[in-house]
Design a protein around this motif. Structure first.
Motif, short mmCIF file in Angstrom:
data_model
loop_
_atom_site.label_atom_id
_atom_site.label_comp_id
_atom_site.label_asym_id
_atom_site.label_seq_id
_atom_site.Cartn_x
_atom_site.Cartn_y
_atom_site.Cartn_z
N ALA A 1 -27.58 26.87 -63.52
CA ALA A 1 -27.23 27.16 -62.12
C ALA A 1 -26.80 25.90 -61.38
CB ALA A 1 -28.41 27.83 -61.42
N PHE A 2 -27.56 24.82 -61.55
CA PHE A 2 -27.19 23.58 -60.85
C PHE A 2 -25.95 22.94 -61.46
CE2 PHE A 2 -31.29 23.89 -58.79
CZ PHE A 2 -31.01 23.37 -57.53
N PHE A 3 -25.77 23.09 -62.77
CA PHE A 3 -24.54 22.59 -63.37
C PHE A 3 -23.33 23.34 -62.80
CE2 PHE A 3 -21.22 23.13 -66.59
CZ PHE A 3 -20.83 21.81 -66.75
N GLU A 4 -23.46 24.65 -62.69
CA GLU A 4 -22.35 25.44 -62.13
C GLU A 4 -22.09 25.09 -60.67
OE1 GLU A 4 -20.14 27.79 -63.58
OE2 GLU A 4 -20.94 26.63 -65.26
N LEU A 5 -23.17 24.82 -59.92
CA LEU A 5 -22.99 24.40 -58.52
C LEU A 5 -22.18 23.11 -58.46
CD1 LEU A 5 -23.66 24.78 -55.49
CD2 LEU A 5 -25.72 23.39 -55.90
N TRP A 6 -22.49 22.18 -59.34
CA TRP A 6 -21.74 20.92 -59.36
C TRP A 6 -20.30 21.17 -59.81
CZ3 TRP A 6 -21.91 16.25 -57.45
CH2 TRP A 6 -21.07 15.26 -57.99
N ARG A 7 -20.14 21.96 -60.83
CA ARG A 7 -18.80 22.22 -61.37
C ARG A 7 -17.91 22.92 -60.36
NH1 ARG A 7 -16.03 25.83 -64.64
NH2 ARG A 7 -17.63 27.43 -64.49
N LYS A 8 -18.50 23.83 -59.57
CA LYS A 8 -17.72 24.62 -58.61
C LYS A 8 -17.88 24.12 -57.17
CE LYS A 8 -17.94 28.74 -61.46
NZ LYS A 8 -18.37 30.14 -61.58
N ARG A 9 -18.31 22.88 -57.02
CA ARG A 9 -18.65 22.38 -55.69
C ARG A 9 -17.49 22.44 -54.71
NH1 ARG A 9 -18.08 18.48 -59.25
NH2 ARG A 9 -16.88 16.59 -58.82
N ARG A 10 -16.25 22.40 -55.18
CA ARG A 10 -15.11 22.46 -54.27
C ARG A 10 -14.92 23.83 -53.65
NH1 ARG A 10 -15.51 17.53 -55.02
NH2 ARG A 10 -14.16 16.31 -56.36
N SER A 11 -15.42 24.87 -54.34
CA SER A 11 -15.18 26.24 -53.85
C SER A 11 -16.41 26.95 -53.31
CB SER A 11 -14.56 27.08 -54.97
OG SER A 11 -15.44 27.14 -56.08
N VAL A 12 -17.61 26.44 -53.58
CA VAL A 12 -18.84 27.11 -53.11
C VAL A 12 -18.97 26.95 -51.60
CG1 VAL A 12 -21.37 27.08 -53.20
CG2 VAL A 12 -20.04 26.85 -55.31
N LEU A 13 -19.26 28.08 -50.94
CA LEU A 13 -19.45 28.07 -49.48
C LEU A 13 -20.92 28.26 -49.15
CD1 LEU A 13 -16.44 30.36 -48.50
CD2 LEU A 13 -16.52 27.86 -48.51
N ASP B 1 -25.45 30.68 -44.21
CA ASP B 1 -26.44 30.28 -43.22
C ASP B 1 -26.83 28.81 -43.36
OD1 ASP B 1 -26.50 32.79 -42.05
OD2 ASP B 1 -28.10 33.48 -43.40
N GLY B 2 -25.85 27.97 -43.69
CA GLY B 2 -26.07 26.53 -43.74
C GLY B 2 -26.76 26.03 -45.00
N THR B 3 -26.85 26.83 -46.06
CA THR B 3 -27.53 26.39 -47.28
C THR B 3 -26.84 26.93 -48.53
OG1 THR B 3 -29.64 26.38 -48.48
CG2 THR B 3 -29.19 28.31 -47.11
N VAL B 4 -27.02 26.21 -49.65
CA VAL B 4 -26.47 26.67 -50.94
C VAL B 4 -27.47 27.54 -51.68
CG1 VAL B 4 -24.90 24.71 -51.26
CG2 VAL B 4 -27.24 24.59 -52.15
N LEU B 5 -28.68 27.69 -51.14
CA LEU B 5 -29.72 28.43 -51.86
C LEU B 5 -29.31 29.85 -52.23
CD1 LEU B 5 -32.51 28.48 -53.10
CD2 LEU B 5 -33.43 29.11 -50.85
N PRO B 6 -28.70 30.65 -51.35
CA PRO B 6 -28.30 32.00 -51.77
C PRO B 6 -27.35 31.99 -52.98
CG PRO B 6 -28.25 31.84 -49.40
CD PRO B 6 -28.46 30.44 -49.92
N TRP B 7 -26.40 31.06 -52.97
CA TRP B 7 -25.47 30.97 -54.10
C TRP B 7 -26.22 30.62 -55.38
CZ3 TRP B 7 -23.86 27.81 -57.93
CH2 TRP B 7 -22.63 28.10 -58.53
N LEU B 8 -27.15 29.68 -55.28
CA LEU B 8 -27.95 29.29 -56.44
C LEU B 8 -28.80 30.44 -56.96
CD1 LEU B 8 -29.13 25.72 -55.35
CD2 LEU B 8 -27.79 26.26 -57.40
N LEU B 9 -29.40 31.21 -56.06
CA LEU B 9 -30.26 32.33 -56.49
C LEU B 9 -29.46 33.41 -57.21
CD1 LEU B 9 -32.66 32.63 -53.42
CD2 LEU B 9 -33.13 31.58 -55.66
#
Length: 197
Positions: A54-66, A69-77
């Motif tokens: 999950a964290f690898f994907e967050l880093w890999r897709k960091r240019r497109s992840v929105l 409510d001001g946090t990346v937690l929902p995307w990570l979950l």
């Protein structure tokens, strides 16, 4: 939403390739993401693997992840849940495949392993002992035992008459038997059976 939970500034730095900012996001959300993964898989190791993905994907897709409510937690979950489910399905397929495969009894497997090792050791010892024989005797033994020739057919190939070849072959076999030991299971078949005429 409290300002404490607002990760906009950290996320902007992470998106700009700041490893320090990304590490801060990991520290903030590791426990929650791990707990979500652990609820969906059977083993702690699988949950840790899903967390890492999950964290690898967050880093890999960091240019497109929105942020939500001001946090990346929902995307990570969501990502860790999808990863964990895929791992679980893959694990189930793997377990079904293993269950369908024929199994040999552990004792049989152990016996096969011991036999393989003994055969390898015997082969090494046999090569060593063959190297000590007279070249004609070694050639006779090889031609009759491995190539399947009769003593009469092998004799002229090494420059001997059939009677002399038979005597030399008998002596060579006896010498090899002595050098390899007296345990019948350690004597190759071609040393214990009679000569072919």
């Amino acid at each position: 939403m409290s300002e404490k939970n607002d990760e906009t500034e950290i996320w902007e730095r992470a998106r700009a390739d700041s490893g320090e900012a990304f590490a801060e996001l990991f520290r903030r959300h590791r426990e929650a993401v791990f707990r979500r993964a652990l609820a969906l898989v059977d083993r702690t190791q699988d949950a840790e693997d899903a967390l890492a993905v999950a964290f690898f994907e967050l880093w890999r897709k960091r240019r497109s992840v929105l942020l939500v409510d001001g946090t990346v937690l929902p995307w990570l979950l969501v990502t860790v849940a999808n990863t964990a489910r895929n791992q679980r399905r893959g694990g189930m397929r793997y377990r079904r495949l293993l269950a369908a495969m024929p199994r040999s009894d552990a004792r049989d497997a152990e016996h096969e392993a011991v036999q393989a090792i003994e055969t390898e050791v015997l082969g090494i010892r046999l090569r060593e002992v063959l190297a000590t024989l007279d070249p004609k005797d070694a050639a006779l033994l090889t031609l009759t035992a491995l190539d399947g020739l009769t003593v009469a057919d092998a004799a002229p190939l090494v420059g001997l008459k059939a009677g002399a070849a038979r005597t030399r072959l008998m002596r060579a076999r006896r010498r090899l038997q002595q050098d390899l030991g007296s345990n019948p299971s350690h004597i190759p078949w071609f040393l214990s059976e009679g000569e072919r005429a």
